[in-house]
Structures are given as structure tokens and as C-alpha cells.
Design a protein around this motif. Structure first.
Motif, PDB file in Angstrom:
ATOM      1  N   VAL A  45       0.747 -79.501 -49.400  1.00 19.16           N
ATOM      2  CA  VAL A  45      -0.970 -79.959 -49.764  1.00 19.16           C
ATOM      3  C   VAL A  45      -1.763 -78.823 -49.262  1.00 19.16           C
ATOM      4  N   ARG A  46      -1.550 -78.382 -47.767  1.00 11.84           N
ATOM      5  CA  ARG A  46      -2.228 -77.365 -47.065  1.00 11.84           C
ATOM      6  C   ARG A  46      -2.429 -76.176 -47.994  1.00 11.84           C
ATOM      7  N   LEU A  47      -1.271 -75.696 -48.585  1.00 16.03           N
ATOM      8  CA  LEU A  47      -1.438 -74.586 -49.399  1.00 16.03           C
ATOM      9  C   LEU A  47      -2.126 -74.567 -50.473  1.00 16.03           C
ATOM     10  N   ASP A  48      -1.979 -75.970 -51.111  1.00 13.46           N
ATOM     11  CA  ASP A  48      -2.931 -76.323 -52.292  1.00 13.46           C
ATOM     12  C   ASP A  48      -4.201 -76.225 -51.943  1.00 13.46           C
ATOM     13  N   ILE A  49      -4.698 -76.709 -50.817  1.00 13.12           N
ATOM     14  CA  ILE A  49      -5.989 -76.727 -50.486  1.00 13.12           C
ATOM     15  C   ILE A  49      -6.626 -75.439 -50.210  1.00 13.12           C
ATOM     16  N   THR A  50      -5.567 -74.665 -49.419  1.00 13.41           N
ATOM     17  CA  THR A  50      -6.119 -73.326 -49.258  1.00 13.41           C
ATOM     18  C   THR A  50      -6.471 -72.641 -50.717  1.00 13.41           C
ATOM     19  N   LEU A  51      -5.554 -72.773 -51.707  1.00 17.17           N
ATOM     20  CA  LEU A  51      -5.692 -72.235 -53.059  1.00 17.17           C
ATOM     21  C   LEU A  51      -6.856 -72.652 -53.620  1.00 17.17           C
TER      22      LEU A  51
END
Length: 797
Positions: free
Chosen positions: A452-458
């Protein structure tokens, strides 16, 4: 031209009278005057022009540029006169210029001077009156296109005060208006007061005519209470500093203002105007052309007096915000907006700041964090059976007396008993496996949070880039709309000269209306993009912010390392990098780590299922009962029964279920299949990750070169548009040619803008697919990653 023709004719006549074949040139019977004609121009102003100190120089410069080599022009200082601000002093200086035998032409560069010049009947010297605010006020003569008065012409911008008032009321409805006019004009032009009375009756409003001298403070104080709006004419006696004070005074009184004279007044703080930008320069150029025509022999009486210039609304948005009065969206679209971008917005965002804020506040990430926190309690819950279990209790009971009697004191007829028990598992395969499995699943929850953290960063990075993209597209659409407006003005000129028909004008009007709709949609899309970013950052959706522009001349500058330059410019390096990226992606992908954690959990469950066939659970259990009171038959009496009030027991137990209806085998079979499913899912996920990495890399391989290619196309389209526009003005190209060129230029500019953001979004996709956002890592970690990549690629420094 006539003088030059006369010189040429005399020359031909003289040469034809000379004997042919003469060996030596004979002396001319007279000296032919071949000098270029020289004209002296007089300029008359009403008085000091503090509001436009370079006004005279502007007119001189334009006249000199138009003159070319046809003749020479001078502006003798003794012919540049300044009146005393009164009608009498203006006429005195005007008579002085008219009486001067050396004066070739007079420019009445003042509103009072223009009005007094218009009263002259057939002046002996050509006179130009450029400052006609309203022909009905200054009694300007008119016959056909010209003045009809010998040696007299003037310039009327083509917008009456009545029309300006109607335009202003369409923006700000009002019933009480103050009209600020220079005191010299009010005293020197008789028709102003009469015109104000006429407007009052025609529009059914109250108008206060306020004379303005050299003090802005006095002008503001003179505006009576109850005034709802202000119209401002030319204020010759206010310098720039005083005019700014006037604007601030009107803002403090929350009065919307409208410039009737000059666009620059809005730049200096007034609210609105319909005067075109650089109107004074255009007016000076028109006067320069008029001067040329007169000096070449045209009668001023026949020269056109109407100076057609398309009215274009302009708004000072800083002033609008200060007085809290805004035009409608329809009025704003297509208008010139000064200070459109707010400078008082404290919230500013850069790309790294947007990402960091999203990681701190995003609600989806907060949900994932809550799941991880809840998981820690689930781990504790699974661990609890492995720890000592202690319990206490109390009970009261009554039994029949005969059983109580024969119990010998072990079970009194009436008893109240307190009890305590404790147990400790020595070993339980089920409890230990449940605890271990829950720890694996907690790791999976943490890896899921990382996903989720990676998706939010993207999402945050892409949303931020999309804001920049939409702002760029909005600006390009506005520029295209302004270009259409300019072409509409060109079409009006072509129509007035007979080059084009009204159908061409209607076509441009249709396109201008359509372009305004496109701009409105572009503005709405920009708002959508900003609100989407606010949602990702868990901000109020309508909270305003300034997205800081970055240097995107080469988007690879965002990485700050030459590695990516080499990758984008060398296909071999890019292919090798793909192998490294796939290795990194499989190593760091949280999606795979989630599956790995679940595989480990399933493997532990299989071990438990196998052990359940032969391994019992071992526990130690203890119990204490304390009789608090008893009565009736069978009372506990230690002297009689030998029993005290306390009973206790301790034991070690081993339990092994032998048959549970086939549960063990069913559980083992199910778990094995689930494990095989997870392993297959992992292979499929790994393939998808590799394919996603390659797809993202392939996208950058196409999107990065597209940046320069689209910029080259845009530059070529702009050059083509300029050529076609020039040809259109000259009547060589048609409206279809210009429309095609304009649409091509717009599309090319949009493609060039999109190419940059497409690459940056693709580049973000590469980092997301790898499982690490390199550009947002701390400097040390970023450098470590770069060194690892270069080592894999055997980078030659």
C-alpha cells in the motif's frame, strides 16, 4: 511622393533638352533641389502629463518610424507647448502654433486640446485631435468616414462612455456610481457634465462626477457614501505613485473600479477595463499613419476618424480577491487576467513533499497501518495459550440431605465454596503452530502495508505530476483561445477592407466561443486534479496550494545521476538494466513477500497436521477448593470426619484424540492443496512482476525520445503557424489554412507537454514495479542502490 515625382519630371525634361553626343557636361542653367522634404510638427498638451510621462516620446517615436525615407520630421522644442490646464490657455497655445509659419502639422495631445481643435473651422495648418473620448461629448464633426472639415481630423477609439457603462454594469450591478475625471477635462470640456446627466437618466442610476487633480487621497475622500462602483477616466495629473494610492483607496473602500481610458490603470490596481492592452501605443501608431497620409498630400477631412480596436476585457484578480467581487465564469473566460495566480497561498508543494505528506496522512495507508497494529494483538492472542492459565471462582450449592449425610462431610447439604485453578501447557503442537502461523501472517500484513505504501507513493507522485500537466494544458488552451481572439481581430480588419466576407468573421466568432468552452473544461480538469491530490494527502478537497514547477527541460535531471541518461541513450544498457530490475523486483517486491509469508504459514500448518496423528498435548493442571461455609446434613467437621475446609489437586496430563471423524486427514489434504495453490500463485505473481517491470521499462524507452521529437514537431508547427498567419493577413492564405495551422500548432504543443509528463509517470512506474522509489530514498540509500546497479551492469566510470 509628389515632390519626388516633380524632381524626376524636371530631371527628365532637362536631360532631353541637352545636345546628344556632348563630350563634356555642360553647366546646368539652374540648381535642382533634390533634398528630402522636411516637416516640423507641433505638439500641444493640456498641461503636465504625470500619469504617462513618456506619452510625447511615444508619439514622436512612432511618427519617426513610419516616416521612413519619404521625408524628414522634427519636433522643435519651441513647437512642443504645454498649456496651463484651462480652455483659455489651450486656445492661446493652439493659436500660437497655427500662427507659426514653420509649423507643418499640429497634434493636439490632450483631451481639452483635442476638444478645442475640433471647434476650429478649416484651420490653416493640418490638425490632428487624437483624444476624443466620446464624439457626442466633444461635438466631433463627422461626414462619411472623415471629419468633413478641411485640415482637421481626429481619432475616436470606437467605444462610447455609454457602452463602457453598460459593460461595467454587466459585471457589477450598481445603482450609485462615481465617475472620476481629471479636473482639467471637467472644466475644459463642456459636454462632460451634460453627458453625465444624460447617462443618469438613461440608466436610471445616480452618478457623482468627481474632479481629480494631483492628489489621490482627496479624490477618494470626495467619493460620497453609498457609492457602489467607480469608473475612472484619464487622470493626467496623477503620477504612478499617486495612482497606486488611488487604487488602494478604492480597494479599502471595497469599491469595484473600471478604467474607461487605459489598460495600464488595471495593471496599477483598478478592477477591470475593456480597453485593449497597449492601447496608447496602438493609438500613437494610428496617429503616425495619419501624419504620413497628411504629409503625402491627403486632406485630413477625408481620413477615417474611427479607430476600430476590438474591446477585450481585463481583470485584476488580485483586486477582485481584495474586494471580494468576482466576474462570472463566462466573463472571466476569454478575458485577460492579471495576477491570476494567488501569491498569498502559504501552502506550497514539491514532488518529494507531496509524496512524504501522502505517506504521513493518507487514509488508505492508515487503514493498512491499523491492520498491522491489529495483527500485533492477533499474535499476542495466538501466543496466550502457551502461557500459564489461572482462574478463580465461587459457587454455592444445596443437595438433598440423605446424600449429604452419607457423604461423610465431603459434600455438605449446604455449602459455599471458593475455587482457584491453574494450568500450563508443557507442549501443545496446535498452540505452537497457531502462534507461529500468526507471526508469519503478521509479516504478511506488514508486507501488505508496504505494498500500500508503494501504491500511495505512486498515486501521490502521479497525482502531483497530473496537476502540473493539467495546469500546462490549461495554459496552452488559454493561449490558443487568445490566438483565436487575435485572428478574430484580423478577420474584422479583412472584413473592413473587403478582403473577406462576414461568413469568415462568423467562423472565427464560433471558434472563439468553442475555445472558451474548452478553457472552462480545462480549468475544471485542473481543479479535479488538485482535489484528487488533496484526497491522497488527506487534505480538505478544496484547499488551495501552489505546485512548485520544476525544470523539465530534461526530465532525467530529476534523478540526479548519469545512470539513467545512459539507459535512455543506449539500448544495450537498457536491456542489461531490465535484467537487474527484474532481479531487484523479485527480491524486494512486497507482493511476493506477502505470498512467501503465507507459504511459510501453510508449511507450518502441514507440520502440525502430520504431528497431530502421534504427538499428544502435555499439560500441568492444578485446582484448589476452599469451603467458606457449610450447614445442614454432612457438615465438614475435622474432629469427626478428619476433613479440613481446603481441597486441592495437581496433575500432569497427556491427551491425544484418536478419531475425529476424519478431520486430521481432511485438514492435511486441504493444507497441502492450499500450499500448492500459493506456490503456483507466487510463480504467476513473479511472472507478472517481471512483465510489469519490462512493460514499464519499454514505456520509458518510447516516452523519453518522444519528448524531443514532440518538441521539434511543436517548433515546426509554430513556425508554420507564423507563416500562415502572415499570409492570411496579406490575403494569400484562406481561413481554412489558418485554422488548420492553428489546430496543428495547438495539438503539437499539447503533445510536447504531455510527452514530458508521460515519461515522468512511466519513470515512476518503473520504480514502482521494482519495489523501490529510488528518487525518494535518503541520499545514502539512493547512492547504495546506484552502486549496486552499476556493479550489476559492470559500469565503466
Amino acid at each position: 511622393m509628389r515632390l519626388r515625382l516633380l524632381v524626376l519630371c524636371l530631371s527628365i525634361l532637362f536631360l532631353s533638352s541637352s545636345p546628344l553626343g556632348a563630350e563634356q557636361s555642360q553647366e546646368l542653367p539652374f540648381q535642382l533641389d533634390t533634398e528630402i522634404p522636411h516637416f516640423k510638427i507641433g505638439i500641444l498638451t493640456d498641461g503636465p502629463i504625470r500619469s504617462f510621462p513618456d506619452l510625447i516620446d511615444t508619439y514622436r517615436r512612432e511618427i519617426e518610424q513610419v516616416a521612413g525615407d519619404e521625408y524628414t520630421i522634427s519636433f522643435p522644442p519651441e513647437m512642443t507647448l504645454e498649456a496651463g490646464g484651462t480652455k483659455a490657455s489651450v486656445n492661446k497655445q493652439l493659436d500660437r502654433l497655427l500662427a507659426n509659419q514653420e509649423t507643418s502639422l499640429i497634434i493636439a495631445l490632450g483631451t481639452v486640446a483635442s476638444s478645442e481643435a475640433l471647434k476650429r473651422k478649416s484651420p490653416a495648418i493640418p490638425v490632428i485631435a487624437p483624444f476624443v473620448l466620446d464624439p457626442s461629448i466633444q461635438n466631433a464633426p463627422k461626414e462619411d468616414l472623415g471629419s468633413g472639415v478641411h485640415n482637421l481630423t481626429y481619432v475616436f477609439i470606437g467605444t462610447s462612455i455609454n457602452k463602457l457603462l453598460t459593460t461595467f454594469r454587466g459585471i457589477v450591478p450598481f445603482k450609485h456610481l462615481a465617475m472620476l475625471v481629471d479636473a482639467r477635462d471637467i472644466n475644459g470640456i463642456d459636454g462632460i457634465t451634460k453627458k453625465v446627466r444624460q447617462l443618469t437618466n438613461e440608466h436610471t442610476i445616480t452618478i457623482d462626477l468627481i474632479p481629480v487633480a494631483a492628489s489621490a487621497g482627496m479624490a477618494v475622500q470626495a467619493i460620497p457614501p453609498g457609492v457602489e462602483a467607480v469608473m475612472v477616466g484619464p487622470l493626467w495629473q496623477l503620477d504612478k505613485k499617486e495612482f497606486s494610492a488611488l487604487s488602494q483607496g478604492l480597494i479599502q473602500r471595497q469599491l469595484p473600479s473600471f478604467s474607461m481610458w487605459d489598460y495600464r490603470y488595471v495593471e496599477q490596481g483598478l478592477f477591470a477595463t475593456s480597453m485593449p492592452e497597449n492601447i496608447q501605443e496602438h493609438l500613437a501608431r494610428r496617429v503616425a499613419v495619419t501624419v504620413q497620409e497628411i504629409l503625402l498630400g491627403e486632406d485630413p477631412a477625408t481620413l477615417p476618424v474611427v479607430f476600430t480596436k476590438t474591446q477585450k476585457m481585463a481583470f485584476n484578480m488580485e483586486t477582485a480577491r481584495a474586494i471580494n467581487i468576482y466576474p462570472s465564469l463566462g466573463q472571466l473566460t476569454g478575458s485577460k487576467l492579471l495576477h491570476e495566480q494567488r501569491q498569498d497561498i502559504q501552502r506550497r508543494l514539491s514532488l518529494p513533499e507531496a509524496v512524504q505528506e501522502a505517506l504521513s496522512a493518507n487514509l488508505d495507508l492508515a487503514v493498512a497501518e491499523r491492520q498491522v497494529t491489529a495483527g500485533t494483538y492477533a499474535v499476542g492472542e495466538a501466543r496466550s495459550p502457551l502461557l500459564p492459565q489461572v482462574g478463580i471462582g465461587a459457587s454455592g450449592r444445596v443437595i438433598d440431605d440423605d446424600r449429604a449425610f452419607i457423604s461423610g462431610g465431603t459434600t455438605p447439604e449446604k455449602a459455599w465454596i471458593a475455587s482457584a485453578n491453574a494450568s500450563q501447557q508443557i507442549y501443545s503442537e496446535k498452540s505452537w503452530s497457531t502462534y507461529t502461523v500468526e507471526k508469519y501472517r503478521q509479516s504478511g500484513r506488514e508486507f501488505n502495508r508496504d505494498t500500500v505504501r508503494l501504491d500511495i507513493t505512486l498515486d501521490a507522485a502521479n497525482a502531483y505530476l497530473n496537476v502540473l500537466r493539467q495546469k500546462t494544458i490549461e495554459q496552452l488552451q488559454k493561449e490558443n483561445m487568445q490566438l483565436t481572439q487575435a485572428n478574430l481581430e484580423r478577420a474584422q480588419i479583412r472584413l473592413s477592407t473587403g478582403v473577406a466576407g462576414p461568413d469568415e468573421l462568423y467562423r472565427w466568432q464560433t471558434k472563439f466561443a468553442n475555445d472558451r468552452q474548452v478553457v472552462l473544461r480545462a480549468e475544471s480538469t485542473t481543479l479535479d486534479a488538485m482535489q484528487q491530490l488533496n484526497r491522497i494527502l488527506h487534505r480538505p478537497l478544496q484547499e488551495e496550494f501552489i505546485a512548485e514547477e520544476t525544470d523539465l527541460s530534461d526530465p532525467l535531471l530529476i534523478t540526479g545521476d548519469q545512470l539513467f541518461y545512459q539507459l535512455m541513450h543506449n539500448p544495450r544498457y537498457l536491456k542489461d538494466f531490465n535484467a537487474f530490475a527484474m532481479e531487484e523486483g523479485l527480491k524486494f517486491s512486497p507482493e511476493l513477500q506477502v505470498i512467501d509469508a503465507e507459504i511459510a504459514a501453510q508449511e507450518r500448518i502441514i507440520v502440525r497436521s502430520k504431528r497431530e496423528y502421534w504427538l499428544p498435548d502435555f499439560t500441568v493442571e492444578g485446582n484448589v477448593d476452599q469451603v467458606l461455609s457449610d450447614s445442614g446434613e454432612g457438615q465438614r467437621d475435622e474432629a469427626v470426619t478428619g476433613l479440613d475446609d481446603t481441597d486441592w489437586s495437581v496433575g500432569v496430563f497427556a491427551r491425544l484424540p484418536l478419531f475425529e471423524g476424519g478431520r486430521k486427514s481432511a485438514t492435511l489434504g486441504k493444507t497441502r492443496e492450499q500450499l500448492n495453490q500459493l506456490k503456483t500463485e507466487r510463480m504467476a505473481t513473479a511472472e507478472r512482476i517481471n512483465q510489469r517491470i519490462l512493460a514499464a521499462s519499454n514505456n520509458t524507452r518510447a516516452s523519453y525520445p518522444s519528448i524531443n521529437l514532440s518538441r521539434e514537431a511543436a517548433e515546426a508547427a509554430r513556425r508554420n503557424l507564423q507563416l500562415v498567419t502572415d499570409s492570411y493577413v496579406q490575403g494569400i492564405k484562406s481561413i481554412i489554412d489558418l485554422l488548420d495551422a492553428q489546430n496543428q500548432a495547438l495539438n503539437s504543443d499539447l503533445d510536447a507537454a504531455n510527452a514530458v509528463y508521460n515519461f515522468l509517470i512511466d519513470f515512476m512506474g518503473v520504480q514502482r514495479s521494482i519495489g523501490q522509489f529510488i528518487i525518494f530514498l535518503p541520499q545514502e540509500e539512493q547512492q547504495e542502490w546506484l552502486e549496486r546497479a552499476k556493479a550489476f551492469l559492470q559500469w565503466q566510470k
